[in-house]
Each structure stands twice: as structure tokens, then as C-alpha cells.
Design a protein around this motif. Sequence first.
Motif, PDB file in Angstrom:
ATOM      1  N   PHE A  94     -59.029  52.775   0.322  1.00 54.93           N
ATOM      2  CA  PHE A  94     -59.609  51.609   0.985  1.00 54.93           C
ATOM      3  C   PHE A  94     -59.390  50.284   0.246  1.00 54.93           C
ATOM      4  O   PHE A  94     -59.591  49.230   0.813  1.00 54.93           O
ATOM      5  N   LEU A  95     -59.007  50.321  -1.016  1.00 52.84           N
ATOM      6  CA  LEU A  95     -58.844  49.110  -1.804  1.00 52.84           C
ATOM      7  C   LEU A  95     -57.442  49.037  -2.379  1.00 52.84           C
ATOM      8  O   LEU A  95     -56.770  50.060  -2.578  1.00 52.84           O
ATOM      9  N   GLU A  96     -57.008  47.789  -2.657  1.00 55.12           N
ATOM     10  CA  GLU A  96     -55.720  47.592  -3.316  1.00 55.12           C
ATOM     11  C   GLU A  96     -55.816  48.020  -4.778  1.00 55.12           C
ATOM     12  O   GLU A  96     -56.908  48.047  -5.368  1.00 55.12           O
ATOM     13  N   ASP A  97     -54.667  48.313  -5.372  1.00 53.22           N
ATOM     14  CA  ASP A  97     -54.655  48.781  -6.765  1.00 53.22           C
ATOM     15  C   ASP A  97     -55.234  47.733  -7.717  1.00 53.22           C
ATOM     16  O   ASP A  97     -55.950  48.080  -8.660  1.00 53.22           O
ATOM     17  N   TYR A  98     -54.938  46.452  -7.485  1.00 51.13           N
ATOM     18  CA  TYR A  98     -55.446  45.429  -8.401  1.00 51.13           C
ATOM     19  C   TYR A  98     -56.966  45.301  -8.291  1.00 51.13           C
ATOM     20  O   TYR A  98     -57.654  45.003  -9.278  1.00 51.13           O
ATOM     21  N   GLN A  99     -57.524  45.536  -7.086  1.00 53.84           N
ATOM     22  CA  GLN A  99     -58.975  45.492  -6.911  1.00 53.84           C
ATOM     23  C   GLN A  99     -59.634  46.653  -7.648  1.00 53.84           C
ATOM     24  O   GLN A  99     -60.653  46.474  -8.332  1.00 53.84           O
ATOM     25  N   LYS A 100     -59.034  47.833  -7.520  1.00 57.85           N
ATOM     26  CA  LYS A 100     -59.580  48.988  -8.233  1.00 57.85           C
ATOM     27  C   LYS A 100     -59.419  48.826  -9.740  1.00 57.85           C
ATOM     28  O   LYS A 100     -60.292  49.254 -10.510  1.00 57.85           O
ATOM     29  N   GLY A 101     -58.340  48.175 -10.156  1.00 61.96           N
ATOM     30  CA  GLY A 101     -58.139  47.936 -11.572  1.00 61.96           C
ATOM     31  C   GLY A 101     -59.221  47.052 -12.164  1.00 61.96           C
ATOM     32  O   GLY A 101     -59.705  47.290 -13.277  1.00 61.96           O
ATOM     33  N   ARG A 102     -59.636  46.033 -11.428  1.00 66.96           N
ATOM     34  CA  ARG A 102     -60.707  45.150 -11.906  1.00 66.96           C
ATOM     35  C   ARG A 102     -62.014  45.910 -12.068  1.00 66.96           C
ATOM     36  O   ARG A 102     -62.770  45.676 -13.023  1.00 66.96           O
ATOM     37  N   ILE A 103     -62.290  46.816 -11.141  1.00 69.63           N
ATOM     38  CA  ILE A 103     -63.529  47.589 -11.226  1.00 69.63           C
ATOM     39  C   ILE A 103     -63.454  48.575 -12.392  1.00 69.63           C
ATOM     40  O   ILE A 103     -64.432  48.769 -13.132  1.00 69.63           O
ATOM     41  N   LYS A 104     -62.292  49.192 -12.601  1.00 69.37           N
ATOM     42  CA  LYS A 104     -62.138  50.111 -13.727  1.00 69.37           C
ATOM     43  C   LYS A 104     -62.294  49.390 -15.056  1.00 69.37           C
ATOM     44  O   LYS A 104     -62.887  49.922 -15.998  1.00 69.37           O
ATOM     45  N   VAL A 105     -61.769  48.178 -15.137  1.00 69.43           N
ATOM     46  CA  VAL A 105     -61.920  47.378 -16.363  1.00 69.43           C
ATOM     47  C   VAL A 105     -63.393  47.127 -16.650  1.00 69.43           C
ATOM     48  O   VAL A 105     -63.844  47.185 -17.792  1.00 69.43           O
ATOM     49  N   PHE A 106     -64.160  46.855 -15.599  1.00 73.38           N
ATOM     50  CA  PHE A 106     -65.584  46.579 -15.767  1.00 73.38           C
ATOM     51  C   PHE A 106     -66.357  47.834 -16.148  1.00 73.38           C
ATOM     52  O   PHE A 106     -67.269  47.788 -16.993  1.00 73.38           O
ATOM     53  N   LEU A 107     -65.993  48.986 -15.561  1.00 76.03           N
ATOM     54  CA  LEU A 107     -66.743  50.221 -15.781  1.00 76.03           C
ATOM     55  C   LEU A 107     -66.336  50.942 -17.054  1.00 76.03           C
ATOM     56  O   LEU A 107     -67.142  51.679 -17.632  1.00 76.03           O
ATOM     57  N   THR A 108     -65.098  50.738 -17.504  1.00 75.29           N
ATOM     58  CA  THR A 108     -64.572  51.446 -18.669  1.00 75.29           C
ATOM     59  C   THR A 108     -64.213  50.425 -19.745  1.00 75.29           C
ATOM     60  O   THR A 108     -63.326  49.601 -19.549  1.00 75.29           O
ATOM     61  N   LYS A 109     -64.884  50.492 -20.859  1.00 75.11           N
ATOM     62  CA  LYS A 109     -64.784  49.451 -21.897  1.00 75.11           C
ATOM     63  C   LYS A 109     -63.364  49.249 -22.400  1.00 75.11           C
ATOM     64  O   LYS A 109     -62.919  48.118 -22.593  1.00 75.11           O
ATOM     65  N   ASP A 110     -62.629  50.317 -22.604  1.00 81.95           N
ATOM     66  CA  ASP A 110     -61.305  50.207 -23.224  1.00 81.95           C
ATOM     67  C   ASP A 110     -60.170  50.396 -22.232  1.00 81.95           C
ATOM     68  O   ASP A 110     -59.038  50.707 -22.618  1.00 81.95           O
ATOM     69  N   TYR A 111     -60.418  50.204 -20.952  1.00 89.93           N
ATOM     70  CA  TYR A 111     -59.385  50.462 -19.949  1.00 89.93           C
ATOM     71  C   TYR A 111     -58.340  49.350 -19.901  1.00 89.93           C
ATOM     72  O   TYR A 111     -58.674  48.189 -19.651  1.00 89.93           O
ATOM     73  N   ASP A 112     -57.100  49.647 -20.180  1.00 95.00           N
ATOM     74  CA  ASP A 112     -55.944  48.791 -19.909  1.00 95.00           C
ATOM     75  C   ASP A 112     -56.144  47.348 -20.382  1.00 95.00           C
ATOM     76  O   ASP A 112     -56.031  46.395 -19.606  1.00 95.00           O
ATOM     77  N   LYS A 113     -56.427  47.159 -21.673  1.00103.77           N
ATOM     78  CA  LYS A 113     -56.660  45.805 -22.184  1.00103.77           C
ATOM     79  C   LYS A 113     -55.393  44.960 -22.205  1.00103.77           C
ATOM     80  O   LYS A 113     -55.466  43.738 -22.308  1.00103.77           O
ATOM     81  N   GLY A 114     -54.238  45.602 -22.103  1.00105.03           N
ATOM     82  CA  GLY A 114     -53.004  44.835 -22.144  1.00105.03           C
ATOM     83  C   GLY A 114     -52.528  44.348 -20.792  1.00105.03           C
ATOM     84  O   GLY A 114     -51.627  43.535 -20.710  1.00105.03           O
ATOM     85  N   ASP A 115     -53.156  44.830 -19.698  1.00108.28           N
ATOM     86  CA  ASP A 115     -52.694  44.445 -18.368  1.00108.28           C
ATOM     87  C   ASP A 115     -53.877  44.031 -17.500  1.00108.28           C
ATOM     88  O   ASP A 115     -54.275  42.875 -17.474  1.00108.28           O
ATOM     89  N   ALA A 116     -54.486  44.982 -16.795  1.00108.65           N
ATOM     90  CA  ALA A 116     -55.587  44.649 -15.893  1.00108.65           C
ATOM     91  C   ALA A 116     -56.788  44.076 -16.635  1.00108.65           C
ATOM     92  O   ALA A 116     -57.524  43.245 -16.099  1.00108.65           O
ATOM     93  N   GLY A 117     -57.001  44.508 -17.871  1.00104.61           N
ATOM     94  CA  GLY A 117     -58.153  44.035 -18.630  1.00104.61           C
ATOM     95  C   GLY A 117     -57.894  42.803 -19.481  1.00104.61           C
ATOM     96  O   GLY A 117     -58.794  42.341 -20.189  1.00104.61           O
ATOM     97  N   TRP A 118     -56.654  42.259 -19.421  1.00101.52           N
ATOM     98  CA  TRP A 118     -56.307  41.133 -20.301  1.00101.52           C
ATOM     99  C   TRP A 118     -57.146  39.892 -20.005  1.00101.52           C
ATOM    100  O   TRP A 118     -57.685  39.257 -20.924  1.00101.52           O
ATOM    101  N   ASN A 119     -57.263  39.519 -18.742  1.00101.60           N
ATOM    102  CA  ASN A 119     -58.001  38.306 -18.394  1.00101.60           C
ATOM    103  C   ASN A 119     -59.462  38.398 -18.820  1.00101.60           C
ATOM    104  O   ASN A 119     -60.038  37.425 -19.325  1.00101.60           O
ATOM    105  N   LYS A 120     -60.066  39.559 -18.600  1.00103.22           N
ATOM    106  CA  LYS A 120     -61.465  39.730 -19.005  1.00103.22           C
ATOM    107  C   LYS A 120     -61.617  39.593 -20.518  1.00103.22           C
ATOM    108  O   LYS A 120     -62.522  38.896 -21.007  1.00103.22           O
ATOM    109  N   LEU A 121     -60.739  40.249 -21.253  1.00 98.65           N
ATOM    110  CA  LEU A 121     -60.804  40.202 -22.717  1.00 98.65           C
ATOM    111  C   LEU A 121     -60.653  38.779 -23.228  1.00 98.65           C
ATOM    112  O   LEU A 121     -61.450  38.299 -24.048  1.00 98.65           O
ATOM    113  N   GLN A 122     -59.635  38.075 -22.734  1.00 99.09           N
ATOM    114  CA  GLN A 122     -59.369  36.722 -23.218  1.00 99.09           C
ATOM    115  C   GLN A 122     -60.451  35.729 -22.776  1.00 99.09           C
ATOM    116  O   GLN A 122     -60.756  34.781 -23.491  1.00 99.09           O
ATOM    117  N   SER A 123     -61.018  35.927 -21.598  1.00101.86           N
ATOM    118  CA  SER A 123     -62.088  35.026 -21.156  1.00101.86           C
ATOM    119  C   SER A 123     -63.318  35.185 -22.030  1.00101.86           C
ATOM    120  O   SER A 123     -63.973  34.198 -22.388  1.00101.86           O
TER     121      SER A 123
END
Length: 391
Positions: A225-254
Motif C-alpha cells: 500500500f505504500l511506496e518504498d521511500y515512505q516505508k523507509g521513513r517509517i523504518k528509520v523512525f522505528l529502528t534506531k540504526d536502520y540505513d543511516k547512510g541512505d534513508a536515515g541520512w536526513n534524519k541523522l543530519q537534521s
Amino acid sequence: MNGLSLKRFDWTMFGTILMLVALSVAFVYSAQFKSDLEVGSKWWKQLLFAGMGLCAYGVVVWYDYQQFARLSWWIYGGALVLLLMVFLFPKVNGAHRWIPLPGFTLQPSELGKIAVVVALAAFLAAPDRDMDEWRTFWGCVAIAGLPFLLIAAEPDLSTSLTFAPITLAMLLYKGVQRKLLLIGVAVVLVVATAACFWIKFETSPQIEAMAEAERPAVVLPRMPFLEDYQKGRIKVFLTKDYDKGDAGWNKLQSQIAVGSGGLHGKGYLKGTQNILGFLPRTVAPTDFIFCVIAEETGFMGGAFFILLYTVLLGRCMRVSFRSRDEFGRLMALGIGVMVFCHVFVNIAMTIGILPITGLPLPLLSYGGSFMVSTMIALGLVQSVYQRRRIR
């Protein structure tokens, strides 16, 4: 009656708007700053958008807001037509969100939010409307639900979700079928929790490549039901160390940018996360403008901006309280909730307490459609105040 009365003008609201717009231009400039000889062009475009927005603001204030009640279904229908038209144009960055026009692009979803607020206000304010009838509740759900589905299909889930709190606030104020409201809220919370659980534990190419013994204990099929980038944002939020080099980069740097500002900040045009490009320049002037502000002005500067928004929202609620009729009261309430949603979600995502979304910061984030539509919405509130009941 149409017209403009300076004596009945809410100068506090208008002054707050002008201050936020001026600071927007300054920090959009900072978000693109690299050196004295290299600065992006978005700051002067933002200045142009602000001028267009102020013109639209003045026109809306001049008109008696009750005329918008009579035109509410035309406004709503026009917004739906624009939301359908986006699918006639090629995708941009994987989404149908914009209508290309000479010299600029139009984002109909921003106008759609205003159209829903006006239509809901007119629908609920009708003198013959019975708030205890189930038809009233489902009529409001239909008014908000149709543009919700169209915007979600673009896809732009973050914008479409703002319809929920707007509609909920207006229905709660009018006392429409509160039992149905409670059931609806409960269903939404259950579905959202289940969706987050599914996304967190869904399979991925990396998991499927693992040996059977190495796979996690819980693996669910992919959510369709969701696009991959949308699910990636939710995974970044729910999983502390998920994909910090790609989907989680913006969150980490912000989060680094906001935290590194300290109490007083690094100084204007001295934010290293921004200038050195750790905070991506494609999003720094738009969704992550608060990170630029927090890094350069620190906690004190961030608190000052939150204070400005508190004043703006307080004036919206004051206008709602002092309106001379139910339509104006509901419209000011809906617009106030809309602005609050943007402010709360945008700032919350930059500090990591909500998933990364595409909701910009009102009057601060770069963008023509968003700036003009926000000005139109606040112009409607000012129009209500101009014609308020004197107490």
C-alpha cells in the motif's frame, strides 16, 4: 461588505506574518550559502513568492469572507479538478504533484487543504444542519475523504493526513456524532499501529538473501500500500540504526544540526552542517529549514520562532472566538489547526520524535504554492477578524 478597515485590522497577526516572511528569505539565503561568491537563487524567488502571497492576502482580506461560503462548492469542485489534472502530466521525482505553468509550477494539494476547510465550514454552518444525524458525519467524511484519496494517490501521504486533524477539530467543535468520532479515531490508531508493525518486520531483498537460519524470527510479506521511500521513513523512525547512510541520512543530519546549535547557535551563515553539505541542499531550504535556523541561532533562536508561531496560532483562535457567525468561526478554527499541524509535524520530524515527512514549515519553507496558499488561508482569517462582532 467588501472593503478594508485599518482600524479593525489585526496588526499583531499581520506583523507576525511579515516577520516570519522576512526571516524566511534570510534563512533560505543561508540554506543555499556556500561562500561570498556562491549563493543559490532561491532566496530571491522566495522574496517574489512572498510578494505574490501578500498580494493574494490583501485581495482575500478585502472580500467579505461570507462570499466564500456562497462559493464554497465551486471552490471545492475547482480544487478537485486541479487534483485530478496532476495525473495528466509526467511524474516529477516519482510523483504526480505539480501542474507545470509558464514560469512556475502549481501544487494543487496546497489549495485543496483550503478548499476542504471552506467546504466543511459551509457544510457544518448551514442553519438547517442537524448535528445528530449520521448523514452529517458521513457528509463531512466524504468532503475530506475525496481530496484525501486523490492526494494520497499522487503519492503525498503526509499532506493528505493533515485532513484528519482538521476535520476532527471541526467536528468536535460542532459536536457531530461523538460516538462515531471515537470509533473512527480508535480504528485509525489500530490500523496505524498494525501498519507500523507490518512495515518494521516486512521482508526485504537483504533478508531474502540470508540463509534460513540467519533470518529474523518475525518476517512479514511486503506491504503493497505504500511506496518504498515512505516505508523507509517509517523504518528509520522505528529502528534506531536502520540505513543511516541512505534513508536515515536526513534524519541523522537534521538531529546533528539542531543539537550542534547549542544555546545561542553558531551564527548566521556559519552553520557547518548546512554549508558543508551534510544537510542535503535539496531539502535544507524546504522541509528542513528549521534545522538551518536551529544550527545558526541555537535553542534561543528556535524558541523565538516557536513563540512567533504560538502568537500566530493564538490570533487564529482569537479570531475564531470573536467571529460573528458559525462559518467564520469554523473556518478560522480549521485554518488554525492546519497551520498547527504543519508547524508541529515539521519541527517534530527534525528533532526525531516523528518520522520524516514532506510537510513544510508555514511562511518559512521555500516554495511558491505553499507560500501563496498559506497567505490565502491567513487572509481568510484576517477577513473574519475585519468583520468580527464587537464585544
